[in-house]
Design a protein around this motif. Structure first.
Motif, PDB file in Angstrom:
ATOM      1  N   CYS A   1      99.950  30.183   4.745  1.00  0.00           N
ATOM      2  CA  CYS A   1     100.462  31.241   5.613  1.00  0.00           C
ATOM      3  C   CYS A   1      99.678  32.521   5.317  1.00  0.00           C
ATOM      4  O   CYS A   1      99.688  33.001   4.189  1.00  0.00           O
ATOM      5  CB  CYS A   1     101.954  31.471   5.357  1.00  0.00           C
ATOM      6  N   PHE A   2      98.945  32.990   6.334  1.00  0.00           N
ATOM      7  CA  PHE A   2      98.163  34.227   6.128  1.00  0.00           C
ATOM      8  C   PHE A   2      97.787  34.797   7.492  1.00  0.00           C
ATOM      9  O   PHE A   2      97.882  34.119   8.522  1.00  0.00           O
ATOM     10  CB  PHE A   2      96.898  33.950   5.304  1.00  0.00           C
ATOM     11  N   GLU A   3      97.338  36.033   7.435  1.00  0.00           N
ATOM     12  CA  GLU A   3      96.831  36.646   8.659  1.00  0.00           C
ATOM     13  C   GLU A   3      95.317  36.594   8.613  1.00  0.00           C
ATOM     14  O   GLU A   3      94.708  36.849   7.565  1.00  0.00           O
ATOM     15  CB  GLU A   3      97.307  38.097   8.782  1.00  0.00           C
ATOM     16  N   TRP A   4      94.745  36.217   9.749  1.00  0.00           N
ATOM     17  CA  TRP A   4      93.286  36.094   9.805  1.00  0.00           C
ATOM     18  C   TRP A   4      92.795  36.673  11.128  1.00  0.00           C
ATOM     19  O   TRP A   4      93.235  36.226  12.190  1.00  0.00           O
ATOM     20  CB  TRP A   4      92.887  34.610   9.663  1.00  0.00           C
ATOM     21  N   ARG A   5      91.950  37.664  11.044  1.00  0.00           N
ATOM     22  CA  ARG A   5      91.382  38.349  12.222  1.00  0.00           C
ATOM     23  C   ARG A   5      92.458  38.662  13.262  1.00  0.00           C
ATOM     24  O   ARG A   5      92.277  38.444  14.460  1.00  0.00           O
ATOM     25  CB  ARG A   5      90.271  37.500  12.857  1.00  0.00           C
ATOM     26  N   GLY A   6      93.600  39.092  12.781  1.00  0.00           N
ATOM     27  CA  GLY A   6      94.674  39.516  13.681  1.00  0.00           C
ATOM     28  C   GLY A   6      95.569  38.396  14.174  1.00  0.00           C
ATOM     29  O   GLY A   6      96.499  38.620  14.945  1.00  0.00           O
ATOM     30  N   PHE A   7      95.296  37.146  13.732  1.00  0.00           N
ATOM     31  CA  PHE A   7      96.169  36.019  14.136  1.00  0.00           C
ATOM     32  C   PHE A   7      97.017  35.599  12.955  1.00  0.00           C
ATOM     33  O   PHE A   7      96.578  35.672  11.807  1.00  0.00           O
ATOM     34  CB  PHE A   7      95.331  34.827  14.611  1.00  0.00           C
ATOM     35  N   ARG A   8      98.220  35.120  13.279  1.00  0.00           N
ATOM     36  CA  ARG A   8      99.143  34.725  12.242  1.00  0.00           C
ATOM     37  C   ARG A   8      99.729  33.361  12.587  1.00  0.00           C
ATOM     38  O   ARG A   8      99.887  33.018  13.754  1.00  0.00           O
ATOM     39  CB  ARG A   8     100.285  35.764  12.173  1.00  0.00           C
ATOM     40  N   ASN A   9     100.047  32.535  11.559  1.00  0.00           N
ATOM     41  CA  ASN A   9     100.671  31.228  11.811  1.00  0.00           C
ATOM     42  C   ASN A   9     102.068  31.407  12.402  1.00  0.00           C
ATOM     43  O   ASN A   9     102.816  32.262  11.939  1.00  0.00           O
ATOM     44  CB  ASN A   9     100.735  30.411  10.522  1.00  0.00           C
TER      45      ASN A   9
ATOM     46  N   TYR B   1     104.666  29.293  12.409  1.00  0.00           N
ATOM     47  CA  TYR B   1     105.745  28.708  11.603  1.00  0.00           C
ATOM     48  C   TYR B   1     105.401  28.826  10.123  1.00  0.00           C
ATOM     49  O   TYR B   1     104.233  28.963   9.750  1.00  0.00           O
ATOM     50  CB  TYR B   1     105.945  27.220  11.940  1.00  0.00           C
ATOM     51  N   SER B   2     106.419  28.627   9.309  1.00  0.00           N
ATOM     52  CA  SER B   2     106.209  28.723   7.863  1.00  0.00           C
ATOM     53  C   SER B   2     105.444  27.510   7.320  1.00  0.00           C
ATOM     54  O   SER B   2     105.091  27.451   6.153  1.00  0.00           O
ATOM     55  CB  SER B   2     107.546  28.873   7.141  1.00  0.00           C
ATOM     56  N   SER B   3     105.183  26.517   8.202  1.00  0.00           N
ATOM     57  CA  SER B   3     104.368  25.370   7.768  1.00  0.00           C
ATOM     58  C   SER B   3     102.869  25.725   7.685  1.00  0.00           C
ATOM     59  O   SER B   3     102.081  24.977   7.121  1.00  0.00           O
ATOM     60  CB  SER B   3     104.582  24.180   8.714  1.00  0.00           C
ATOM     61  N   GLY B   4     102.466  26.837   8.308  1.00  0.00           N
ATOM     62  CA  GLY B   4     101.131  27.378   8.068  1.00  0.00           C
ATOM     63  C   GLY B   4     100.013  26.901   8.984  1.00  0.00           C
ATOM     64  O   GLY B   4     100.233  26.224   9.987  1.00  0.00           O
ATOM     65  N   TRP B   5      98.793  27.312   8.604  1.00  0.00           N
ATOM     66  CA  TRP B   5      97.570  26.916   9.308  1.00  0.00           C
ATOM     67  C   TRP B   5      97.175  25.507   8.886  1.00  0.00           C
ATOM     68  O   TRP B   5      97.618  25.007   7.862  1.00  0.00           O
ATOM     69  CB  TRP B   5      96.424  27.866   8.941  1.00  0.00           C
ATOM     70  N   ARG B   6      96.286  24.928   9.659  1.00  0.00           N
ATOM     71  CA  ARG B   6      95.728  23.608   9.272  1.00  0.00           C
ATOM     72  C   ARG B   6      94.627  23.782   8.241  1.00  0.00           C
ATOM     73  O   ARG B   6      94.341  22.864   7.471  1.00  0.00           O
ATOM     74  CB  ARG B   6      95.136  22.898  10.496  1.00  0.00           C
ATOM     75  N   LEU B   7      93.919  24.908   8.283  1.00  0.00           N
ATOM     76  CA  LEU B   7      92.780  25.127   7.384  1.00  0.00           C
ATOM     77  C   LEU B   7      93.094  26.267   6.431  1.00  0.00           C
ATOM     78  O   LEU B   7      93.872  27.161   6.758  1.00  0.00           O
ATOM     79  CB  LEU B   7      91.525  25.513   8.181  1.00  0.00           C
ATOM     80  N   SER B   8      92.449  26.237   5.271  1.00  0.00           N
ATOM     81  CA  SER B   8      92.557  27.377   4.359  1.00  0.00           C
ATOM     82  C   SER B   8      91.837  28.559   4.998  1.00  0.00           C
ATOM     83  O   SER B   8      91.027  28.386   5.919  1.00  0.00           O
ATOM     84  CB  SER B   8      91.903  27.023   3.024  1.00  0.00           C
TER      85      SER B   8
END
Ligand SMILES: C[S@@+](CC[C@H](N)C(=O)[O-])C[C@H]1O[C@@H](n2cnc3c(N)ncnc32)[C@H](O)[C@@H]1O
Ligand SMILES: [Zn+2]
Length: 477
Positions: free
Chosen positions: A226-234, A236-243
């Motif tokens: 779970c993180f913010e990247w270039r203004g996008f956020r996941n 759900y609390s299950s997160g992104w597919r990639l680090s």
């Protein structure tokens, strides 16, 4: 192509024996299960199973070659001897016949080479032991199961009280752990690939989208994803597919894109596509079609050989099929730009090959092949090895052998002066043995006459019998 193609009408054992070591990149073999005399009962047919033991006799074994087998593979020989107890004398003869040939195939294979042995359940379990012994169990790669039929029973199982059998086995071994393998399937067809990679970017490169960037809600919480990247956020609390690091990397490569509309998109480019992964269960290659049928009873589909050739060889590689039949392997090799050697004992095989090459052989319209060459060299004799020095028996050879054998006869092991020895062909010339150092040994005059043109095993038995008699005589004293 620089290497000429060859077709031999001959017993493959003799041709193999005269091929250079470490010559070929890939061997495919589809041996018969029955003897050449009852040729019309192919592997897997009802006849093959039922009359098997009548068909293979010791006559099919080249006794001259038994010698090197006993010397080099004593454990394997002990295994083969047991087969007559477990199964039958016929199976033992068949496995011996195959072993003699597989040893030669192993020798002519390059250190980086691969071998595919096509067989069926009648003998596959024995053949795999033989392959383990010759190639090393660590060089076994796969048992490929090829589904010959569409899976519907042919009715025979009602009578036979068993399940219908629709598959063959293909054992895949390599000579070492350094080898080429492409275990994915390219999309051969442009229309099919255009359909899959249905978008084109600004530079004209094809890709598809729709690959998820976020894990499903149900996949469980992953705080580290779970993180913010270039203004996008996941979402759900299950997160992104990639680090975060992988995401940035993919972005830099152009595989993750922020569109003009400000949306995130993950792309798969055709240029990066490695093909569909292939497993060992081949259900997508049908039995030969009517347009490629040559009438040869045991003909295999070209598509099966294309699959194997694509997987384990590259353009220009040399392919060998020692049980070539109607030369499906040779035709496939020609189509895919590989050099080839085919061997078949049947005279009609080469005729079918000529016709197939003339017709063009490219029988599946979907595939585009290079123009077929029609040139190959047909031989009805054995080749000549160029990787060993051919030399007729001479006194200097006799001296070398005398040194190597420490002055002892290879039969009775008695020490003699050199003039009492004669040079013997281990594999007799009459049985296809060559005129080179590795095929020579010294025997004393008595042993040489006892042996004659027979295999060493005969001489050993004679010597043993003589010793037993001598032992009894001395016991009686
Ligand atoms: C099962 S068929 C191979 C069919 C082949 N895969 C094809 O697609 O046509 C086996 C072939 O091995 C040949 N054969 C049997 N014993 C042989 C031997 N000792 N040396 C060379 N060929 C042999 C037979 O004549 C037969 O054509
Ligand atoms: Zn002797």
């Amino acid at each position: 192509m620089s290497t000429p193609n060859y077709f031999y009408t001959h017993d493959n054992l003799l041709v193999l024996h005269h091929l250079n070591s470490e010559l070929v990149d890939l061997i495919y073999l589809d041996p018969p299960f029955n003897s050449k005399r009852i040729y019309s009962a192919p592997v897997g047919s009802k006849a093959a199973g039922s009359s098997f033991k009548d068909m293979w006799t010791w006559q099919d074994v080249n006794e001259a070659y038994l010698e090197s087998l006993i010397d080099k593979y004593p454990a394997l020989v002990r295994f083969i001897m047991q087969i007559q107890q477990v199964h039958s004398k016929g199976m033992m003869a068949y496995i011996t016949y195959m072993t003699q040939r597989l040893i030669e195939m192993h020798r002519v294979l390059k250190p980086t080479g691969s071998l595919y042995l096509h067989c069926d359940p009648t003998a596959s379990h024995y053949l795999k032991v033989v392959l383990d012994a010759i190639f090393g169990k660590e060089n076994f790669r796969n048992e490929i199961v090829w589904q010959r039929n569409d899976g519907r029973g042919k009715g025979s199982q009602h009578k036979a009280k068993k399940f219908g059998s629709n598959t063959d086995s293909i054992f895949f071994y390599t000579k070492s752990d350094t080898f080429y393998l492409k275990n994915t399937l390219d999309i051969e067809d442009k229309a099919e690939s255009d359909k899959k990679f249905n978008k084109i970017d600004g530079e004209g490169r094809r890709y598809y989208t729709g690959i998820p960037l976020f894990r499903n809600k149900t996949m469980g919480d992953r705080p580290n994803l779970c993180f913010e990247w270039r203004g996008f956020r996941n979402p759900y609390s299950s997160g992104w597919r990639l680090s975060q690091a992988r995401l940035e990397e993919e972005y830099q490569k152009g595989n993750v894109v922020i569109t003009d509309e400000g949306k995130l998109e993950r792309r798969k480019y055709l240029d990066d596509y490695e093909g569909k992964p292939l497993d060992n269960n081949w259900i997508d290659i049908p039995r030969i079609g009517r347009n490629e049928d040559t009438g040869y009873r045991t003909q295999k589909p070209l598509a099966l050989l294309h699959r194997i050739l694509h997987a384990s060889s590259r353009e220009g590689d040399l392919i060998l099929d020692p049980f070539a039949g109607c030369a499906t392997t040779c035709v496939a090799a020609e189509q895919l730009g590989r050099a080839w050697i085919g061997i078949d004992i049947e005279k009609q095989a080469v005729q079918i090959l000529i016709e197939r090459l003339e017709k063009g052989g490219a029988l599946e319209d979907r595939l585009t092949f290079r123009q077929l060459g029609k040139d190959f060299i047909h031989r009805t004799d054995a080749p000549t090895r160029t990787d060993v020095v051919m030399e007729a028996p001479s006194f200097s050879i006799k001296e070398r052998l005398y040194q190597a054998q420490a002055g002892r006869c290879n039969g009775c092991t008695t020490q003699f002066d050199i003039q009492h020895f004669e040079i013997d062909h281990i594999i007799p010339r009459a049985k296809g043995g060559g005129d080179y150092y590795e095929n020579y040994q010294l025997l004393c005059g008595h042993c040489n006459r006892t042996k004659g043109d027979r295999p060493m095993e005969y001489l050993r038995q004679k010597i043993k019998a003589r010793e037993a008699i001598l032992a009894q005589l001395s016991f009686g004293e």
